[in-house]
Design a protein around this motif. Structure first.
Motif, PDB file in Angstrom:
ATOM      1  N   ILE A  73       0.821  -1.215   0.000  1.00 24.26           N
ATOM      2  CA  ILE A  73       0.000   0.000   0.000  1.00 24.26           C
ATOM      3  C   ILE A  73       0.855   1.265   0.000  1.00 24.26           C
ATOM      4  O   ILE A  73       0.396   2.330  -0.422  1.00 24.26           O
ATOM      5  CB  ILE A  73      -0.934  -0.022   1.233  1.00 24.26           C
ATOM      6  CG1 ILE A  73      -1.860  -1.229   1.163  1.00 24.26           C
ATOM      7  CG2 ILE A  73      -1.772   1.232   1.328  1.00 24.26           C
ATOM      8  CD1 ILE A  73      -2.726  -1.397   2.390  1.00 24.26           C
ATOM      9  N   VAL A 113      -9.352   6.596  -4.182  1.00 23.41           N
ATOM     10  CA  VAL A 113      -9.207   5.800  -2.951  1.00 23.41           C
ATOM     11  C   VAL A 113     -10.209   4.645  -2.951  1.00 23.41           C
ATOM     12  O   VAL A 113      -9.874   3.508  -2.585  1.00 23.41           O
ATOM     13  CB  VAL A 113      -9.418   6.697  -1.716  1.00 23.41           C
ATOM     14  CG1 VAL A 113      -9.443   5.854  -0.442  1.00 23.41           C
ATOM     15  CG2 VAL A 113      -8.326   7.750  -1.632  1.00 23.41           C
ATOM     16  N   SER A 117      -8.966   0.751  -2.943  1.00 22.16           N
ATOM     17  CA  SER A 117      -9.262  -0.191  -1.856  1.00 22.16           C
ATOM     18  C   SER A 117      -9.752  -1.523  -2.416  1.00 22.16           C
ATOM     19  O   SER A 117      -9.373  -2.595  -1.934  1.00 22.16           O
ATOM     20  CB  SER A 117     -10.296   0.417  -0.912  1.00 22.16           C
ATOM     21  OG  SER A 117     -11.533   0.626  -1.585  1.00 22.16           O
ATOM     22  N   HIS A 118     -10.582  -1.477  -3.449  1.00 24.39           N
ATOM     23  CA  HIS A 118     -11.079  -2.724  -4.047  1.00 24.39           C
ATOM     24  C   HIS A 118      -9.998  -3.397  -4.891  1.00 24.39           C
ATOM     25  O   HIS A 118      -9.902  -4.626  -4.921  1.00 24.39           O
ATOM     26  CB  HIS A 118     -12.311  -2.425  -4.899  1.00 24.39           C
ATOM     27  CG  HIS A 118     -13.458  -1.887  -4.101  1.00 24.39           C
ATOM     28  ND1 HIS A 118     -14.060  -2.591  -3.093  1.00 24.39           N
ATOM     29  CD2 HIS A 118     -14.093  -0.686  -4.138  1.00 24.39           C
ATOM     30  CE1 HIS A 118     -15.029  -1.879  -2.552  1.00 24.39           C
ATOM     31  NE2 HIS A 118     -15.059  -0.702  -3.170  1.00 24.39           N
ATOM     32  N   TYR A 120      -6.716  -3.338  -4.416  1.00 18.67           N
ATOM     33  CA  TYR A 120      -5.781  -4.034  -3.520  1.00 18.67           C
ATOM     34  C   TYR A 120      -6.429  -5.283  -2.941  1.00 18.67           C
ATOM     35  O   TYR A 120      -5.783  -6.331  -2.781  1.00 18.67           O
ATOM     36  CB  TYR A 120      -5.330  -3.103  -2.401  1.00 18.67           C
ATOM     37  CG  TYR A 120      -4.229  -2.160  -2.807  1.00 18.67           C
ATOM     38  CD1 TYR A 120      -2.954  -2.633  -3.098  1.00 18.67           C
ATOM     39  CD2 TYR A 120      -4.471  -0.797  -2.912  1.00 18.67           C
ATOM     40  CE1 TYR A 120      -1.948  -1.765  -3.482  1.00 18.67           C
ATOM     41  CE2 TYR A 120      -3.472   0.082  -3.292  1.00 18.67           C
ATOM     42  CZ  TYR A 120      -2.211  -0.409  -3.570  1.00 18.67           C
ATOM     43  OH  TYR A 120      -1.218   0.443  -3.964  1.00 18.67           O
ATOM     44  N   GLU A 149     -19.845   2.165   1.839  1.00 18.79           N
ATOM     45  CA  GLU A 149     -18.809   2.452   0.841  1.00 18.79           C
ATOM     46  C   GLU A 149     -19.042   3.815   0.189  1.00 18.79           C
ATOM     47  O   GLU A 149     -18.115   4.618   0.016  1.00 18.79           O
ATOM     48  CB  GLU A 149     -18.800   1.357  -0.231  1.00 18.79           C
ATOM     49  CG  GLU A 149     -18.363  -0.005   0.247  1.00 18.79           C
ATOM     50  CD  GLU A 149     -16.866  -0.093   0.434  1.00 18.79           C
ATOM     51  OE1 GLU A 149     -16.157   0.816  -0.019  1.00 18.79           O
ATOM     52  OE2 GLU A 149     -16.404  -1.071   1.053  1.00 18.79           O
ATOM     53  N   THR A 153     -16.882   7.525   0.886  1.00 19.55           N
ATOM     54  CA  THR A 153     -16.229   8.159  -0.264  1.00 19.55           C
ATOM     55  C   THR A 153     -16.679   9.613  -0.397  1.00 19.55           C
ATOM     56  O   THR A 153     -15.853  10.515  -0.628  1.00 19.55           O
ATOM     57  CB  THR A 153     -16.555   7.382  -1.551  1.00 19.55           C
ATOM     58  OG1 THR A 153     -16.120   6.019  -1.404  1.00 19.55           O
ATOM     59  CG2 THR A 153     -15.848   7.994  -2.741  1.00 19.55           C
ATOM     60  N   TYR A 208      -8.878   3.149   5.238  1.00 19.17           N
ATOM     61  CA  TYR A 208      -9.930   2.521   4.448  1.00 19.17           C
ATOM     62  C   TYR A 208      -9.396   1.286   3.718  1.00 19.17           C
ATOM     63  O   TYR A 208     -10.027   0.223   3.702  1.00 19.17           O
ATOM     64  CB  TYR A 208     -10.496   3.517   3.432  1.00 19.17           C
ATOM     65  CG  TYR A 208     -11.311   4.624   4.039  1.00 19.17           C
ATOM     66  CD1 TYR A 208     -11.825   4.511   5.320  1.00 19.17           C
ATOM     67  CD2 TYR A 208     -11.574   5.784   3.333  1.00 19.17           C
ATOM     68  CE1 TYR A 208     -12.572   5.528   5.886  1.00 19.17           C
ATOM     69  CE2 TYR A 208     -12.327   6.812   3.886  1.00 19.17           C
ATOM     70  CZ  TYR A 208     -12.811   6.676   5.164  1.00 19.17           C
ATOM     71  OH  TYR A 208     -13.550   7.685   5.712  1.00 19.17           O
ATOM     72  N   VAL A 209      -8.230   1.450   3.074  1.00 19.30           N
ATOM     73  CA  VAL A 209      -7.673   0.332   2.303  1.00 19.30           C
ATOM     74  C   VAL A 209      -7.215  -0.788   3.229  1.00 19.30           C
ATOM     75  O   VAL A 209      -7.563  -1.966   3.047  1.00 19.30           O
ATOM     76  CB  VAL A 209      -6.496   0.812   1.426  1.00 19.30           C
ATOM     77  CG1 VAL A 209      -5.860  -0.367   0.719  1.00 19.30           C
ATOM     78  CG2 VAL A 209      -6.972   1.839   0.411  1.00 19.30           C
ATOM     79  N   GLY A 212     -10.103  -2.805   5.364  1.00 21.18           N
ATOM     80  CA  GLY A 212     -10.811  -3.860   4.658  1.00 21.18           C
ATOM     81  C   GLY A 212      -9.969  -5.105   4.495  1.00 21.18           C
ATOM     82  O   GLY A 212     -10.445  -6.228   4.680  1.00 21.18           O
TER      83      GLY A 212
END
Length: 224
Positions: A73, A113, A117-118, A120, A149, A153, A208-209, A212
């Motif tokens: 990340i 962002v 997040s999705h 990664y 979600e 955002t 956030y990243v 999850g």
């Protein structure tokens, strides 16, 4: 809200001052990265030492939040931090405004962002394992996961936009009232606030990243 300044129109596309300033910042970052990587040495000089210290500080902050996924990340979060510092400080240059005082710019960053997040999550866990966490602990909670979600955002975009726009407006009002008797305190306030807002946005993106990914890993570990 101050209207955007349209500098050029290419068919349906309007090139505003926000777009031009953002392109300028990206070109400046590319040039600085190219110059900084030209003469790397095992015995670093002053500039290389300073750059390595900045990178090490960002790496330490990321690893403190997510030691398991920090290495993956770090490039994304560090890029956000560096870009936001320059973008927020643009308001100090006469004739320029911070791109982050434009809701379309902060919205694009928040969308980045959201997608990161999705991306990664899918890259590290696979699409099936990643998207399955939206159905846990019960499929009934799927709408609430989706609302969460979208809302976070939007909050990420509006928060940075509101803070930077109010900062520029407050500085302008103080200068109009007090003239140039207090330029130094205003300048220092702008610098500190710009750095703080860049740090907060990057840290929220990191949380956030990483949040999850970590929660998904813990859930899988419990199931195993």
């Amino acid at each position: 809200m101050e209207p955007e300044s349209v500098l050029l129109t290419l068919g349906p596309l309007a090139i505003t001052d926000t777009v031009v300033t953002t392109w300028g910042i990206m070109a400046l970052l590319w040039l600085l990265a190219w110059l900084a990587s030209r003469r790397l040495a095992d015995s670093p000089g002053l500039w290389q030492t300073a750059l390595e210290a900045v990178v090490a500080t960002m790496e330490e902050a990321v690893l403190a939040v997510t030691p398991r996924f920090g290495k993956q990340i770090l490039p994304f979060v560090a890029s956000l931090w560096v870009f936001l510092v320059l973008a927020n400080l643009c308001g100090l240059v006469p004739g320029l405004h911070s791109p982050t005082r434009d809701l379309s710019a902060t919205g694009a960053l928040a969308l980045l962002v959201f997608l990161a997040s999705h991306w990664y999550g899918i890259r590290l866990q696979g699409p099936r394992a990643y998207f399955r966490h939206y159905l846990a602990p019960s499929p009934i909670l799927l709408p609430f996961h989706l609302i969460s979600e979208v809302s976070r955002t939007l909050a990420l975009a509006v928060r940075l936009f509101g803070n930077i726009m109010s900062l520029e407006m407050a500085a302008l009002l103080i200068l109009l009232v007090a003239g140039f008797l207090a330029p130094v305190p205003i300048l220092m306030l702008h610098i500190v606030e710009a750095l703080v807002q860049a740090y907060i946005f990057g840290m929220l993106a990191l949380i956030y990243v990483a949040g999850g990914l970590e929660s998904q890993q813990e859930r899988q570990a419990r199931e195993e």
